[in-house]
Design a protein around this motif. Structure first.
Motif, PDB file in Angstrom:
ATOM      1  N   THR A  33      28.153  35.991  40.993  1.00 36.98           N
ATOM      2  CA  THR A  33      27.932  35.689  42.410  1.00 36.98           C
ATOM      3  C   THR A  33      27.635  36.913  43.265  1.00 36.98           C
ATOM      4  OG1 THR A  33      30.300  35.831  42.939  1.00 36.98           O
ATOM      5  CG2 THR A  33      29.429  33.665  42.291  1.00 36.98           C
ATOM      6  N   HIS A  34      27.572  38.100  42.635  1.00 31.50           N
ATOM      7  CA  HIS A  34      27.323  39.297  43.446  1.00 31.50           C
ATOM      8  C   HIS A  34      26.746  40.388  42.561  1.00 31.50           C
ATOM      9  CE1 HIS A  34      28.451  41.433  47.316  1.00 31.50           C
ATOM     10  NE2 HIS A  34      28.022  42.435  46.557  1.00 31.50           N
ATOM     11  N   GLY A  94      36.099  40.633  40.163  1.00 34.53           N
ATOM     12  CA  GLY A  94      35.152  41.500  39.494  1.00 34.53           C
ATOM     13  C   GLY A  94      35.801  42.450  38.516  1.00 34.53           C
ATOM     14  N   GLY A  95      35.115  43.549  38.244  1.00 32.17           N
ATOM     15  CA  GLY A  95      35.550  44.495  37.225  1.00 32.17           C
ATOM     16  C   GLY A  95      36.906  45.107  37.477  1.00 32.17           C
ATOM     17  N   VAL A  96      37.274  45.297  38.747  1.00 34.20           N
ATOM     18  CA  VAL A  96      38.563  45.926  39.060  1.00 34.20           C
ATOM     19  C   VAL A  96      39.728  45.085  38.536  1.00 34.20           C
ATOM     20  CG1 VAL A  96      40.030  46.807  40.918  1.00 34.20           C
ATOM     21  CG2 VAL A  96      37.556  47.053  41.086  1.00 34.20           C
ATOM     22  N   SER A  97      39.519  43.790  38.387  1.00 32.57           N
ATOM     23  CA  SER A  97      40.593  42.923  37.877  1.00 32.57           C
ATOM     24  C   SER A  97      40.914  43.213  36.415  1.00 32.57           C
ATOM     25  CB  SER A  97      40.207  41.447  38.035  1.00 32.57           C
ATOM     26  OG  SER A  97      39.108  41.109  37.200  1.00 32.57           O
ATOM     27  N   THR A  98      40.040  43.975  35.742  1.00 37.63           N
ATOM     28  CA  THR A  98      40.294  44.345  34.339  1.00 37.63           C
ATOM     29  C   THR A  98      40.946  45.719  34.212  1.00 37.63           C
ATOM     30  OG1 THR A  98      38.162  45.445  33.921  1.00 37.63           O
ATOM     31  CG2 THR A  98      38.236  43.038  33.690  1.00 37.63           C
ATOM     32  N   PHE A  99      41.091  46.429  35.341  1.00 37.86           N
ATOM     33  CA  PHE A  99      41.701  47.762  35.323  1.00 37.86           C
ATOM     34  C   PHE A  99      43.216  47.593  35.340  1.00 37.86           C
ATOM     35  CE2 PHE A  99      37.927  49.625  37.964  1.00 37.86           C
ATOM     36  CZ  PHE A  99      37.048  49.268  36.956  1.00 37.86           C
ATOM     37  N   LEU A 130      33.416  34.483  40.065  1.00 41.60           N
ATOM     38  CA  LEU A 130      33.190  35.697  39.285  1.00 41.60           C
ATOM     39  C   LEU A 130      32.025  36.507  39.853  1.00 41.60           C
ATOM     40  CD1 LEU A 130      33.502  34.370  35.612  1.00 41.60           C
ATOM     41  CD2 LEU A 130      35.276  35.473  37.010  1.00 41.60           C
ATOM     42  N   GLU A 131      32.139  37.829  39.717  1.00 42.11           N
ATOM     43  CA  GLU A 131      31.067  38.707  40.177  1.00 42.11           C
ATOM     44  C   GLU A 131      31.111  40.013  39.394  1.00 42.11           C
ATOM     45  OE1 GLU A 131      32.548  41.488  43.530  1.00 42.11           O
ATOM     46  OE2 GLU A 131      32.641  39.466  44.382  1.00 42.11           O
ATOM     47  N   THR A 132      29.980  40.708  39.332  1.00 42.15           N
ATOM     48  CA  THR A 132      29.970  42.034  38.721  1.00 42.15           C
ATOM     49  C   THR A 132      29.858  43.152  39.752  1.00 42.15           C
ATOM     50  OG1 THR A 132      27.558  41.998  38.410  1.00 42.15           O
ATOM     51  CG2 THR A 132      28.953  41.256  36.550  1.00 42.15           C
ATOM     52  N   ASP A 133      29.132  42.914  40.846  1.00 40.28           N
ATOM     53  CA  ASP A 133      28.754  43.966  41.788  1.00 40.28           C
ATOM     54  C   ASP A 133      27.899  45.022  41.091  1.00 40.28           C
ATOM     55  OD1 ASP A 133      28.548  45.110  44.298  1.00 40.28           O
ATOM     56  OD2 ASP A 133      30.366  46.314  44.111  1.00 40.28           O
ATOM     57  N   ALA A 134      27.216  44.618  40.015  1.00 34.50           N
ATOM     58  CA  ALA A 134      26.343  45.549  39.285  1.00 34.50           C
ATOM     59  C   ALA A 134      25.319  46.163  40.241  1.00 34.50           C
ATOM     60  CB  ALA A 134      25.632  44.796  38.160  1.00 34.50           C
ATOM     61  N   PRO A 135      25.069  47.470  40.083  1.00 36.59           N
ATOM     62  CA  PRO A 135      25.431  48.365  38.977  1.00 36.59           C
ATOM     63  C   PRO A 135      26.779  49.064  39.104  1.00 36.59           C
ATOM     64  CG  PRO A 135      24.002  49.525  40.501  1.00 36.59           C
ATOM     65  CD  PRO A 135      24.140  48.119  41.034  1.00 36.59           C
TER      66      PRO A 135
END
Length: 255
Positions: A6-7, A176-181, A200-205
């Protein structure tokens, strides 16, 4: 299994050399829907050029808080006219960012209010960036909330109380990715948030999840975020994919 990012900022230069490969990897991992928030007027033109046979893209219009200085005054009429159209499913990304600079806080708030008015007038959800500005952000959203404002706290990194307040204000939470830190503590907070309000989102890159932390992020990594959320919620990855896609479609009005 169908996953939804979504992002994602696929139109940025960091993808210019291998965009086709990035999209192919995303498709192979089950990503079928990618939402593209704008950061300025130019990005709107750039996102229009994205194409892939297996992926549907959804555009948004807005001015990122870190782009406010270069886009003053924010053209409210232009923003409303764009967001009225079916081409745009969301307003943003907008919000507040006190990390890089506090020199333009008043202008950031003015811009955010413009985006809130646009969201309410067009019925489109607002996408909120927040960095070291949580209290001011939520206070402003509370002031603007008239019962018609909806949106998402993108890249949610708040406390349990802040998350609950955001939900009470009508917001979804972008996971996003911070939830895996593991050292960030966001995973424990996300685990306590209601599944029906998570997307869910990535905020890629940016902000690649574990095990890619520190590398360029891309939509294919949404699967790693989904797998982590599945563990936090004691659900299967398939259930996470189905529920978060449904939540995203509900928020953005996708039929």
């Amino acid at each position: 299994m169908i996953l939804t990012d979504t992002h994602c900022h696929l139109y940025l230069d960091k993808f210019k050399d291998d965009l086709d490969e990035v999209l192919d990897r995303s498709s192979k991992e089950g990503i079928k829907h990618i939402f593209l928030p704008a950061i300025d007027w130019n990005s709107i033109e750039q996102m229009d050029q994205l194409r892939h046979s297996e992926i549907t893209f959804y555009n948004m219009a807005g001015i990122h808080p870190c782009s406010v200085e270069e886009n003053l005054p924010v053209d409210e009429e232009k923003l409303i006219e764009l967001c009225k159209t079916d081409e745009f499913v969301g307003v943003g990304e907008t919000g507040l960012d006190y990390y890089w600079s506090t020199d333009f806080v008043d202008k950031q708030k003015e811009s955010l209010r413009i985006h809130c008015r646009t969201a309410k007038q067009t019925g489109k959800p607002i996408v909120l960036h927040n960095r070291e500005s949580t209290t001011d952000l939520l206070d402003l959203i509370e002031e603007e909330q008239d019962g018609s404002l909806k949106g998402v706290w993108h890249c949610f990194t708040g406390t349990e109380d802040e998350g609950k307040r955001a939900l009470d204000l009508g917001l979804y939470l972008g996971v996003g990715g911070v939830s895996t830190f593991k050292n960030a503590g966001v995973d424990k907070t996300v685990a306590k948030m209601p599944m029906e309000k998570l997307i869910l989102e990535t905020d890629a890159p940016y902000l690649a999840p574990v095990p890619y932390r520190g590398k360029r992020n891309e939509p294919a990594f949404i699967k790693n975020i989904a797998e982590n959320l599945a563990e936090l919620k004691n659900l299967s990855v398939e259930e996470i994919a189905e529920k978060t896609t449904r939540n995203a479609f509900e928020l953005f009005g996708i039929k």
